[in-house]
Design an enzyme around this catalytic site. Structure first.
Site, PDB file in Angstrom:
ATOM      1  N   GLU A   1     -10.629   0.288  -1.293  1.00  0.00           N
ATOM      2  CA  GLU A   1     -10.479   1.452  -0.428  1.00  0.00           C
ATOM      3  C   GLU A   1     -11.258   2.665  -0.937  1.00  0.00           C
ATOM      4  OE1 GLU A   1      -6.966   2.870   1.302  1.00  0.00           O
ATOM      5  OE2 GLU A   1      -5.974   0.918   1.340  1.00  0.00           O
TER       6      GLU A   1
ATOM      7  N   HIS B   1     -15.458   1.852   7.710  1.00  0.00           N
ATOM      8  CA  HIS B   1     -15.206   0.546   7.083  1.00  0.00           C
ATOM      9  C   HIS B   1     -16.487  -0.280   7.087  1.00  0.00           C
ATOM     10  CE1 HIS B   1     -10.811   0.969   6.887  1.00  0.00           C
ATOM     11  NE2 HIS B   1     -10.969   1.706   7.970  1.00  0.00           N
TER      12      HIS B   1
ATOM     13  N   ASN C   1       0.896  -1.171   0.000  1.00  0.00           N
ATOM     14  CA  ASN C   1       0.000   0.000   0.000  1.00  0.00           C
ATOM     15  C   ASN C   1       0.922   1.205   0.000  1.00  0.00           C
ATOM     16  OD1 ASN C   1      -2.299   1.324   2.505  1.00  0.00           O
ATOM     17  ND2 ASN C   1      -2.417   1.562   0.298  1.00  0.00           N
TER      18      ASN C   1
ATOM     19  N   CYS D   1      -4.673   6.545   8.324  1.00  0.00           N
ATOM     20  CA  CYS D   1      -4.145   5.515   7.417  1.00  0.00           C
ATOM     21  C   CYS D   1      -3.122   4.669   8.167  1.00  0.00           C
ATOM     22  CB  CYS D   1      -3.490   6.171   6.207  1.00  0.00           C
ATOM     23  SG  CYS D   1      -2.795   4.973   5.062  1.00  0.00           S
TER      24      CYS D   1
ATOM     25  N   GLY E   1      -8.277  -0.957   7.743  1.00  0.00           N
ATOM     26  CA  GLY E   1      -9.236  -2.003   7.349  1.00  0.00           C
ATOM     27  C   GLY E   1      -8.982  -3.298   8.097  1.00  0.00           C
TER      28      GLY E   1
ATOM     29  N   CYS F   1      -4.559  -2.622   3.713  1.00  0.00           N
ATOM     30  CA  CYS F   1      -5.239  -1.493   4.358  1.00  0.00           C
ATOM     31  C   CYS F   1      -5.138  -1.723   5.868  1.00  0.00           C
ATOM     32  CB  CYS F   1      -6.703  -1.437   3.907  1.00  0.00           C
ATOM     33  SG  CYS F   1      -7.631  -0.087   4.662  1.00  0.00           S
ATOM     34  N   GLY F   2      -4.360  -0.875   6.526  1.00  0.00           N
ATOM     35  CA  GLY F   2      -4.108  -1.086   7.951  1.00  0.00           C
ATOM     36  C   GLY F   2      -5.341  -0.821   8.800  1.00  0.00           C
TER      37      GLY F   2
HETATM   38  N1  LIG Z   1      -8.535   5.090   1.708  1.00  0.00           N
HETATM   39  C1  LIG Z   1      -8.657   5.260   3.171  1.00  0.00           C
HETATM   40  C2  LIG Z   1      -7.398   5.942   3.708  1.00  0.00           C
HETATM   41  C3  LIG Z   1      -6.191   5.015   3.655  1.00  0.00           C
HETATM   42  C4  LIG Z   1      -6.379   3.857   4.600  1.00  0.00           C
HETATM   43  C5  LIG Z   1      -5.516   2.639   4.329  1.00  0.00           C
HETATM   44  N2  LIG Z   1      -4.600   2.743   3.223  1.00  0.00           N
HETATM   45  C6  LIG Z   1      -4.815   2.191   5.581  1.00  0.00           C
HETATM   46  O1  LIG Z   1      -3.705   1.630   5.506  1.00  0.00           O
HETATM   47  O2  LIG Z   1      -5.432   2.341   6.679  1.00  0.00           O
HETATM   48  C7  LIG Z   1      -9.866   6.134   3.493  1.00  0.00           C
HETATM   49  O3  LIG Z   1     -10.245   6.979   2.658  1.00  0.00           O
HETATM   50  O4  LIG Z   1     -10.391   5.967   4.606  1.00  0.00           O
END
Ligand SMILES: N[C@H](CCC[C@H](N)C(=O)O)C(=O)O
Length: 281
Positions: free
Chosen positions: A213, A164, A11, A73, A225, A222-223
């Site tokens: 995402e 989420h 990512n 993020c 996530g 996605c952390g």
């Molecule tokens: N696209 C996500 C932000 C990046 C989150 C993801 N890349 C992570 O590692 O948590 C959002 O709009 O909430």
């Protein structure tokens, strides 16, 4: 403009240390769309800006590749912690990072003086009704059925500062992620849109997930996530409080601890440095 290309399990992000007084246009949406474009720019899932903070060691802003700003993020904050420590900008093992989701605290795990992994206190699942209308009045996570183009999904809506929508399935390989992902991302049930996670439980200590995402589409990891999936797994009685979340880019170790906080442990990678010429847009 100087930048560093980083990623957490694939990512990937463009990191700009604006805190050193970089002069660049403050239209971050346009800047992010331009820089994240994989043909006309550098290419990344998002732009991470490091700015001065009045309440923490640093302020992190995360702008998705579509130009929308996210509250938090998980993969990026591990990269930020490693970057700040190894470049002697914040030479502390616990670093306080101001985000729109509050102050988040990554801790670098060292081996021979280098960062081997980063453990992040991601805080408690933030279940404000305003973010996810399906979250119950008491703020507990609410399971619900979401209808998408006539198809019903049993979902668990969890917020880690960013929204989420977690869906447990028998076989994630059978999920048409590129078709269904955007339909749920933009579903009217989520006024701030949502990240979408499909999860297959392998056993009570392991799950496999794929993610669509918000503002970035399909990513390798996605952390936030993974944290939302861990919370949803416990709430649905499917997994234990400590779980390995297998993402397409690799595994993350997640724990929803007895203190109510979610801890995420995983790697970060600094790939290259460069200088970007901002369009005279
Ligand atoms: N696209 C996500 C932000 C990046 C989150 C993801 N890349 C992570 O590692 O948590 C959002 O709009 O909430």
């Amino acid at each position: 403009m100087l930048f560093t290309k980083v990623h957490g399990l694939g990512n990937d992000f463009i990191l700009v240390n604006a805190g050193i007084g970089e002069r660049f246009p403050d239209d971050y949406a346009t800047l992010a769309k331009e820089m994240c474009d994989r043909k006309f720019g550098i290419g990344a899932d998002g732009l991470v800006l490091l700015l001065d903070s009045g309440v923490a060691d640093v302020r992190m802003r995360i702008i998705n590749s579509d130009g929308t700003e996210a509250e938090m993020c998980g993969n990026a904050i591990r990269c930020v912690a490693q970057y700040l420590y190894e470049h002697n900008i914040v030479r502390k093992e616990q670093i306080k990072v101001e985000t729109l989701a509050g102050i988040i605290v990554p801790q670098v795990i060292l081996k021979n003086g280098m960062v081997e992994a980063i453990k992040v206190d991601m805080g408690e699942p933030r279940l404000q009704r305003a973010e996810i209308p399906m979250v119950g009045e008491a703020g507990q996570v609410v399971n619900d059925t979401l209808e998408v183009d006539g198809q019903k999904f049993y979902i668990t809506a969890v917020s880690m500062g960013n929204p989420h929508c977690v869906i447990f399935v028998e076989d994630i390989a059978s999920i048409p992620l590129h078709m269904i992902g955007p339909r749920i991302e933009y579903h009217p049930a989520f006024p701030k849109k949502t990240n979408v996670e499909f999860v297959q439980v392998l056993n009570p200590q392991e799950v496999r997930m794929v993610v669509w995402e918000r503002g970035a589409g399909p990513t390798l990891a996605c952390g936030t996530g993974a944290c939302a999936v861990a919370v949803a797994g416990v709430l649905n009685g499917l997994t234990e409080k400590k779980v390995t979340v297998h993402l397409p880019g690799g595994p993350l170790q997640i724990e929803w601890a007895d203190n109510g906080k979610v801890y995420m442990t995983g790697p970060a990678r600094e790939v290259f440095h460069g200088e970007y010429t901002v369009y005279k847009s």
